[in-house]
Design a protein around this motif. Structure first.
Motif, mmCIF file in Angstrom:
data_model
loop_
_atom_site.group_PDB
_atom_site.id
_atom_site.type_symbol
_atom_site.label_atom_id
_atom_site.label_comp_id
_atom_site.label_asym_id
_atom_site.label_seq_id
_atom_site.Cartn_x
_atom_site.Cartn_y
_atom_site.Cartn_z
ATOM 1 N N GLY A 1 -29.930 4.784 -12.724
ATOM 2 C CA GLY A 1 -29.324 5.988 -13.615
ATOM 3 C C GLY A 1 -28.354 5.020 -14.429
ATOM 4 N N ARG A 2 -28.423 3.970 -15.364
ATOM 5 C CA ARG A 2 -27.314 3.304 -16.133
ATOM 6 C C ARG A 2 -28.317 3.392 -17.525
ATOM 7 N NH1 ARG A 2 -26.190 3.838 -11.565
ATOM 8 N NH2 ARG A 2 -25.276 2.458 -10.055
ATOM 9 N N LEU A 3 -27.203 3.220 -18.469
ATOM 10 C CA LEU A 3 -27.673 3.190 -19.874
ATOM 11 C C LEU A 3 -26.649 2.058 -20.397
ATOM 12 C CD1 LEU A 3 -28.301 6.760 -21.590
ATOM 13 C CD2 LEU A 3 -29.786 5.268 -20.380
ATOM 14 N N TYR A 4 -27.119 0.891 -20.780
ATOM 15 C CA TYR A 4 -26.109 -0.209 -21.233
ATOM 16 C C TYR A 4 -26.501 -0.478 -22.753
ATOM 17 C CZ TYR A 4 -25.892 -1.276 -16.119
ATOM 18 O OH TYR A 4 -26.022 -1.613 -14.917
ATOM 19 N N ALA A 5 -25.365 -0.656 -23.530
ATOM 20 C CA ALA A 5 -25.261 -0.747 -24.827
ATOM 21 C C ALA A 5 -24.444 -1.943 -25.228
ATOM 22 C CB ALA A 5 -25.321 0.161 -25.796
ATOM 23 N N PHE A 6 -24.532 -3.266 -25.155
ATOM 24 C CA PHE A 6 -23.374 -4.109 -25.350
ATOM 25 C C PHE A 6 -22.131 -3.711 -24.243
ATOM 26 C CE2 PHE A 6 -26.032 -4.073 -29.093
ATOM 27 C CZ PHE A 6 -26.094 -5.322 -29.289
ATOM 28 N N PHE A 7 -21.011 -3.698 -24.882
ATOM 29 C CA PHE A 7 -19.916 -3.162 -23.903
ATOM 30 C C PHE A 7 -19.740 -2.029 -23.179
ATOM 31 C CE2 PHE A 7 -18.562 -2.230 -28.101
ATOM 32 C CZ PHE A 7 -17.909 -0.990 -28.208
ATOM 33 N N VAL A 8 -20.795 -0.935 -23.596
ATOM 34 C CA VAL A 8 -20.574 0.297 -23.189
ATOM 35 C C VAL A 8 -21.688 0.451 -21.789
ATOM 36 C CG1 VAL A 8 -21.349 2.757 -23.920
ATOM 37 C CG2 VAL A 8 -20.045 1.283 -25.639
ATOM 38 N N TYR B 1 -37.181 -2.328 -23.446
ATOM 39 C CA TYR B 1 -35.719 -1.884 -23.259
ATOM 40 C C TYR B 1 -35.496 -1.184 -21.908
ATOM 41 C CZ TYR B 1 -35.026 -2.093 -28.533
ATOM 42 O OH TYR B 1 -34.827 -2.699 -29.682
ATOM 43 N N PHE B 2 -36.565 -0.990 -21.071
ATOM 44 C CA PHE B 2 -36.176 -0.273 -19.679
ATOM 45 C C PHE B 2 -36.309 -1.161 -18.879
ATOM 46 C CE2 PHE B 2 -38.007 2.597 -22.920
ATOM 47 C CZ PHE B 2 -37.307 3.999 -22.579
ATOM 48 N N THR B 3 -36.484 -2.380 -19.208
ATOM 49 C CA THR B 3 -36.498 -3.557 -18.035
ATOM 50 C C THR B 3 -36.211 -4.872 -18.567
ATOM 51 O OG1 THR B 3 -37.790 -4.634 -16.209
ATOM 52 C CG2 THR B 3 -38.805 -4.200 -18.246
ATOM 53 N N PRO C 1 -26.794 -6.469 -14.805
ATOM 54 C CA PRO C 1 -27.646 -6.875 -15.861
ATOM 55 C C PRO C 1 -26.975 -7.574 -16.988
ATOM 56 C CG PRO C 1 -27.800 -4.611 -15.981
ATOM 57 C CD PRO C 1 -26.570 -4.886 -14.962
ATOM 58 N N ASP C 2 -27.730 -8.640 -17.597
ATOM 59 C CA ASP C 2 -27.122 -9.174 -18.823
ATOM 60 C C ASP C 2 -27.960 -8.892 -20.064
ATOM 61 O OD1 ASP C 2 -29.331 -10.644 -18.436
ATOM 62 O OD2 ASP C 2 -28.496 -12.547 -18.591
ATOM 63 N N GLN C 3 -28.432 -8.028 -20.101
ATOM 64 C CA GLN C 3 -29.421 -7.358 -21.070
ATOM 65 C C GLN C 3 -28.430 -6.621 -21.934
ATOM 66 O OE1 GLN C 3 -33.584 -6.884 -20.905
ATOM 67 N NE2 GLN C 3 -33.644 -5.138 -22.307
ATOM 68 N N ALA C 4 -28.214 -7.037 -23.413
ATOM 69 C CA ALA C 4 -27.524 -6.039 -24.199
ATOM 70 C C ALA C 4 -27.558 -4.801 -24.271
ATOM 71 C CB ALA C 4 -27.461 -6.977 -25.538
ATOM 72 N N ARG D 1 -28.661 -11.119 -25.102
ATOM 73 C CA ARG D 1 -27.943 -11.182 -23.884
ATOM 74 C C ARG D 1 -26.414 -10.820 -23.966
ATOM 75 N NH1 ARG D 1 -31.630 -10.568 -20.550
ATOM 76 N NH2 ARG D 1 -32.456 -9.759 -22.331
ATOM 77 N N TRP D 2 -25.841 -10.207 -22.752
ATOM 78 C CA TRP D 2 -24.583 -9.715 -22.877
ATOM 79 C C TRP D 2 -23.925 -9.795 -21.486
ATOM 80 C CZ3 TRP D 2 -21.539 -8.199 -26.956
ATOM 81 C CH2 TRP D 2 -20.527 -7.644 -26.494
ATOM 82 N N ASP D 3 -22.962 -10.669 -21.259
ATOM 83 C CA ASP D 3 -22.262 -10.711 -20.090
ATOM 84 C C ASP D 3 -21.457 -9.994 -19.426
ATOM 85 O OD1 ASP D 3 -21.261 -12.126 -17.670
ATOM 86 O OD2 ASP D 3 -20.122 -13.387 -18.660
ATOM 87 N N ARG D 4 -21.993 -9.405 -18.488
ATOM 88 C CA ARG D 4 -21.141 -8.067 -17.759
ATOM 89 C C ARG D 4 -20.369 -8.509 -16.390
ATOM 90 N NH1 ARG D 4 -25.679 -5.566 -20.084
ATOM 91 N NH2 ARG D 4 -25.133 -4.229 -21.689
#
Length: 478
Positions: A78-85, A182-184, A67-70, A59-62
């Motif tokens: 249209g989003r790609l999340y990788a920790f703080f990116v 990884y997609f949901t 979303p809180d998935q790292a 988990r990653w708090d944004r």
């Protein structure tokens, strides 16, 4: 001395299989081996599989509304999340930069140690190793597996086949299911599996990915590394004789003969090689090649033949390293009885290292300076300018504001460069607009100024945090 890289090993291997009465088209059945390199490969396998299966549940708090998935590939939004990116479609140039950096590092690795990635960390290698481990545990080592090929199916053999394929399918569906995570939202989808409430689309992709894993790791195996992957095809262009790849020290190993015969020959004062032609290096090879025949484009540089040969040499009381990670240039130096030379640091590797560091620096700066909003301006084309009754000119623009943050922001628009009055169509007073979280809005904006006031105009949007966006266009009179 001219060097020919073997590119026709598949025919040689087919002949060997025919001689061994192995059915054509069967995957290579490598023998298990123990040694330092095999332990490293087990460690890499455990590490990479742990990362793959665990990462979707980190988990990653944004903040709110995010979303809180790292690690999440949210293609629907249209989003790609990788920790703080967080990467939007407008930031795909950063993904391109990362891909170029990865390719540069891969080429650098090849210049240092050949197909090291292929032999240790490539997903095909990792899952094939896992499938082979299951196969050995259930059916036995290489000799038993080869013996069972073409033999009558007994109840015991049938039970082994069912158990092996059941384990393979279990791993395959775990792999396909994890990839979908990884997609949901991974915990949400896992709860859906538990309650039986999973969409047909998700189930379809799980079956597709599971089938791919089952086919490639269970049956294709070495053929993927040799024929399907483009990387070995590049070896002829980027093969480097100074790279530390798996090689056979033929100047020490030839002439090949049994240990007893070698001892007798040496007593007569004649030369004899250390290689006893036991074939262990071929038996343990996951690709099924004979490294003693010279550099081979299909070799994935896994080093299992090194462990096998070192084990035989240790039992015979001979020096280890008959097969080892060594540069081809040093093999040729050994033939001339010259001392080996370490040339890992050379212009090619220095240049690739500098290029990798430069790319990494540029990408880091790009990520650090990436804004959470985007401003773009497009001038109306028809008409480009309208002359008013008082003689002044009006230009119209479409101003697009994209707010990529998870909170709404109020942006105050202003212009500089020309003496003109700004007005936002639909906004009664002022020049401030509120853009919702993760949304964009197109604004109709007009600039009214003197007929002789044409020139470049800079649009500026400033939010309540004093973050400034700017875009340039032109104020024209015709």
């Amino acid at each position: 001395m001219a060097l020919t890289i073997e590119i026709d090993h598949a025919k040689t291997r087919a002949k060997t299989r025919a001689k061994a009465a192995v059915a054509a088209g069967q995957p290579v059945a490598p023998q298990s081996v123990r040694g330092t390199i095999r332990r490293i490969k087990w460690g890499v396998l455990l590490l990479t599989l742990s990362i793959y299966y665990v990462t979707p549940f980190i988990r990653w708090d944004r903040g709110p509304n995010a979303p809180d998935q790292a690690v999440l590939l949210d293609f629907a939004n249209g989003r790609l999340y990788a920790f703080f990116v967080e990467i939007w479609p407008q930031d795909l140039y950063l993904v391109t930069g990362l891909l170029v950096l990865a390719a540069t590092i891969l080429i650098l690795t090849n210049a240092l140690a050949g197909r090291l990635w292929c032999g240790f960390a490539c997903p095909q290698t990792v899952w094939t190793d896992l499938f082979l481990l299951v196969e050995r545990l259930i059916e036995g080592d290489r000799r038993l597996r080869l013996k069972n090929r073409g033999a009558p199916v007994t109840p015991k053999r049938a039970a082994q086949i069912v158990a092996k394929h059941a384990a393979w399918l279990l791993i395959s569906f775990a792999t396909g299911g994890t990839l979908i995570f990884y997609f949901t939202d991974a915990p949400g989808l896992l709860r859906g599996f538990a309650s039986g409430e999973v969409s047909t689309n998700a189930l379809t992709w799980i079956v597709v990915f599971a089938g791919t894993t089952y086919g490639l790791a269970g049956f294709a195996r070495d053929q993927v590394c040799t024929f399907m992957c483009p990387w070995p095809r590049l070896q002829g262009a980027i093969w480097d004789p100074e790279a530390y790849t798996v090689n056979y020290r033929d100047y020490r190993g030839e002439l090949r003969m049994s240990a007893k015969k070698a001892a007798a020959v040496r007593l007569e004062g004649k030369p004899a090689g250390d290689c006893v032609d036991c074939g262990q290096c071929v038996a343990v090879c996951p690709i099924g090649i004979d490294i003693r025949e010279g550099p081979n484009f299909a070799c994935i540089n896994c080093g299992l033949c090194v462990d096998a040969c070192d084990g035989v040499m240790s039992k015979l009381g001979r020096a280890r390293g008959l097969i080892d990670y060594e540069s081809w240039s040093n093999i040729e130096r050994g033939r001339r009885k010259e001392a080996p030379v370490n040339r890992l640091v050379r212009p090619k590797t220095i240049g690739l290292t500098v290029a990798s560091l430069a790319l990494a620096g540029i990408i880091t700066v790009a990520f650090a300076t990436k804004t959470t909003a985007i401003l773009s301006v497009q001038h109306d084309r028809d008409p480009v300018a309208v002359k008013l009754s008082d003689g002044s000119l009006r230009n119209a623009y479409t101003v697009k504001l994209l707010n990529k943050s998870s909170a709404p922001h109020a942006y105050a628009l202003s212009v500089s460069g020309v003496d003109a009055k700004l007005a936002i169509v639909g906004v009664q007073t002022g020049s401030s607009v509120v853009i919702g979280p993760e949304t964009s809005e197109a604004l109709r904006v007009t600039l009214t100024g003197a007929a002789d006031g044409q020139g470049d105009v800079v649009f500026t949007a400033r939010d309540e945090t004093d973050a400034v966006l700017s875009a340039k266009d032109r104020f024209v009179d015709r």
